[in-house]
Write an enzyme that holds these catalytic residues in place. Structure first.
Site, PDB file in Angstrom:
ATOM      1  N   ARG A  81      48.892 -12.167  70.710  1.00 49.87           N
ATOM      2  CA  ARG A  81      49.472 -13.451  71.129  1.00 49.87           C
ATOM      3  C   ARG A  81      49.920 -13.379  72.585  1.00 49.87           C
ATOM      4  O   ARG A  81      51.004 -12.870  72.891  1.00 49.87           O
ATOM      5  CB  ARG A  81      50.645 -13.840  70.235  1.00 49.87           C
ATOM      6  CG  ARG A  81      51.335 -15.109  70.710  1.00 49.87           C
ATOM      7  CD  ARG A  81      52.073 -15.872  69.625  1.00 49.87           C
ATOM      8  NE  ARG A  81      53.347 -15.294  69.282  1.00 49.87           N
ATOM      9  CZ  ARG A  81      54.336 -15.987  68.670  1.00 49.87           C
ATOM     10  NH1 ARG A  81      54.164 -17.265  68.360  1.00 49.87           N
ATOM     11  NH2 ARG A  81      55.458 -15.393  68.365  1.00 49.87           N
ATOM     12  N   ASP A 124      64.631 -15.022  67.560  1.00 47.69           N
ATOM     13  CA  ASP A 124      63.770 -14.904  68.731  1.00 47.69           C
ATOM     14  C   ASP A 124      63.813 -16.204  69.513  1.00 47.69           C
ATOM     15  O   ASP A 124      64.705 -17.028  69.310  1.00 47.69           O
ATOM     16  CB  ASP A 124      62.347 -14.521  68.318  1.00 47.69           C
ATOM     17  CG  ASP A 124      61.691 -15.589  67.432  1.00 47.69           C
ATOM     18  OD1 ASP A 124      62.274 -16.686  67.244  1.00 47.69           O
ATOM     19  OD2 ASP A 124      60.590 -15.328  66.916  1.00 47.69           O
TER      20      ASP A 124
END
Length: 588
Positions: free
Chosen positions: A204, A486
């Site tokens: 990613r 996150d």
């Protein structure tokens, strides 16, 4: 300092006139000065690429990654697509301005109705190693070597190798993380399964809104995703392909089919440059934005030769409502801890539509990440409570037809794999076409009812402050109240605080108005509660700095589109994490 491309920065001696030279200008001179014959045949003209010197201790890693051929490839990739990246970012601004000026709401596009209504197209089938995607490990920043190695040894189907949400993109983290991927792909980690047998790597890169401060091409900082993607493909693409294990990617924060079209062009160009067959690259698009939810068919269509499906997740997607419509009172999002979950109409409809769209086109549909952490004592009541909670929520996704999802805690891999085995048959659920789902724009835009609680406000403040504090420490995630947090949870947290202040929302608890002064006082209180006795003054000061930065964000007149963009451009962050690169380039 002008040098030919075949002279590397790590060969340079410090300038005797200045000890502050911390960056290198790689100057593409005429082809006659280049050592490699194949570059002579492909290069002409005058090009420039500037690269910061390596972070301390990563000189060898930088030498491995930034070879002559790689630098040439990166220059070509970035200069070819740089302007188109700017265009899609301008398109985002234009779309947002149009919605704000007209008061309109998104819907399914009329100009692409023929794509949605055409039953005769499908995405290309994915390779065998992508057919079964039951449980991936999510949010794994590969700069964390220890966790990365544990993941490679795990029984998971895949690993979300994350340079985005769970990663803080310091130069150190990017170089170390990309080099660790190189080591995994080239079997350089001892006692780790061969790349053809280890969990598949779902790479990613950063999203379009991020830039790489440590490289400039033709006088411009380069798009972060092109930096990440280019290095990963150049060094790992062919080896992954030869081992039938990739290259596979996650694409973050795509907002429209035009962005998917750009990624497809990048894939085609890259495959041609590296001599890989068309369709080698496969990518899962994360539908993390409400506007993209109305263009799922179109996104799959643009990537139909390179699609590994679509993914849905709760917090970035929920935060996008505040991003796009947060100033409208009709889109007030209630306390996420109490009132927002995948069972709510707007989120359940989003997941149902994603599964239906994907399976109709032969594409895999995957769900979000379980962020809860199992307590260490497997015999404790807390352990079974967490396991029961994760099982209930993930069973909802399985019954909706998803083909897989992610967990953060490696100890959840096998329980969740058993859950799939108990409730599904075969490698995936592509046969679940979800013809029962008839999702409308109203379904997708229906805000859940509910109010704001003092606990919810304090929780959002704590997550936002702690995330900024983690970034100042060079870390993209942290642990709080038994789960991993996150940038996705930080985005929804700071978005809600901003929106509640903007609309002067009243607390359910005592009907006080959420305003500037209340938030300032609560930030002080929460910061004091987060401070642990015995920590150094420097640690306490960093937390205080994070609290001040959080206040700046949530009290701004205009909503910053991305917290990560705001932080990565902030002087405090740049000053802390680019100390080795601060020499003025004009002096080189």
């Amino acid at each position: 300092m002008h040098i030919s491309l075949n002279i590397f920065y790590f060969q340079l001696k410090p300038n005797t006139c200045s000890n502050s030279v911390h960056s290198l200008l790689v100057h593409y001179q005429s082809p006659t000065v280049l050592a490699e014959e194949k570059l002579k045949n492909t290069m002409s003209g005058h090009f420039s690429l500037e690269l910061s010197l390596p972070p301390p201790g990563l000189e060898s890693e930088l030498k491995t990654l930034f070879t002559t051929n790689c630098l040439h490839f990166l220059h070509q990739l970035i200069s070819t697509f740089d302007e188109e990246v700017d265009q899609i970012l301008r398109l985002r601004v234009s779309t947002k301005a149009h919605l704000d000026l007209t008061g309109e709401l998104p819907g399914f596009r009329q100009d692409t109705a023929h794509i949605r209504s055409d039953p005769n197209w499908n995405v290309l089938p994915v390779p065998p190693r992508l057919q079964k995607r039951h449980v991936d490990i999510g949010d794994l920043a590969p700069c964390d070597s220890q966790r990365f190695i544990k993941a490679l040894k795990s029984p998971a189907q895949g690993i979300q190798v994350d340079f985005d949400d769970g990663n803080c993109p310091t130069f150190n983290n990017q170089i170390k993380g990309i080099h660790n991927v190189w080591k995994a792909v080239h079997n350089q980690f001892p006692n780790v399964p061969h790349i053809s047998e280890a969990p598949i790597l779902m790479l990613r890169p950063r999203a379009w809104n991020m830039v790489e401060h440590n490289m400039m091409v033709e006088g411009k900082q380069v798009p972060g995703p092109l930096f990440d993607f280019g290095l990963l493909m150049f060094h790992c693409g062919k080896t992954l392909f030869e081992n039938r294990s990739g290259p596979f990617f996650y694409l973050s924060k795509v907002e429209s089919f035009m962005e998917a079209r750009l990624w497809n062009k990048i894939f085609v160009w890259t495959q041609q440059k590296l001599g890989l067959p068309l369709g080698t690259i496969k990518a899962t698009v994360l539908i993390e934005n409400v506007l993209a939810a109305f263009e799922m068919d179109e996104i799959l269509y643009e990537l139909r030769d390179h699609s590994a499906g679509l993914n849905c997740g709760i917090w970035d997607y929920s935060a996008s409502f505040v991003n796009k419509f947060g100033h409208r009172k009709a889109f007030l999002l209630p306390d996420r801890s109490k009132y927002v979950n995948m069972e709510k109409r707007f989120l359940q409809s989003y997941m149902d539509l994603l599964v239906q769209t994907c399976h109709r086109r032969g594409a895999l549909a995957t769900g979000g990440m379980a962020a809860l952490l199992l307590p260490q004592d497997a015999q404790s009541q807390a352990y079974w409570t967490v396991l029961a909670t994760v099982t209930r929520l993930k069973l909802l996704e399985i019954k909706a037809g998803v083909d897989g999802f992610m967990v953060y805690d490696l100890n959840l891999i096998e329980p969740m794999q058993r859950l799939f085995q108990m409730h599904t048959q075969g490698e995936n659920q592509l046969h679940q076409l979800r013809k029962d789902a008839a999702v409308t724009p109203d379904d997708l835009l229906s805000m859940p009812s509910g109010g704001v609680t003092l606990d919810g406000l304090k929780y959002n403040i704590a997550v936002g402050v702690l995330f900024i504090n983690a970034w100042l420490s060079g870390t993209g995630h942290f642990f709080y109240r038994g789960q991993v947090e996150d940038s996705a949870t930080a985005e929804i947290s700071r978005s809600q605080v901003w929106q509640w202040v903007r609309h002067q929302t009243r607390l359910e608890d005592d009907h006080r108005v959420v305003n500037r002064q209340m938030v300032i006082e609560l930030v002080k209180t929460v910061t004091m509660e987060l401070s642990v006795h015995g920590h150094s003054d420097r640690t306490a000061q960093k937390l205080q700095t994070a609290a001040e930065m959080f206040l700046e964000v949530v009290l701004k007149r205009d909503f910053p589109a991305f917290l990560t963009t705001h932080l990565s451009e902030d002087h405090t962050f740049l000053n802390k994490h680019t100390a080795h690169t601060k020499a003025p380039l004009s002096k080189l």
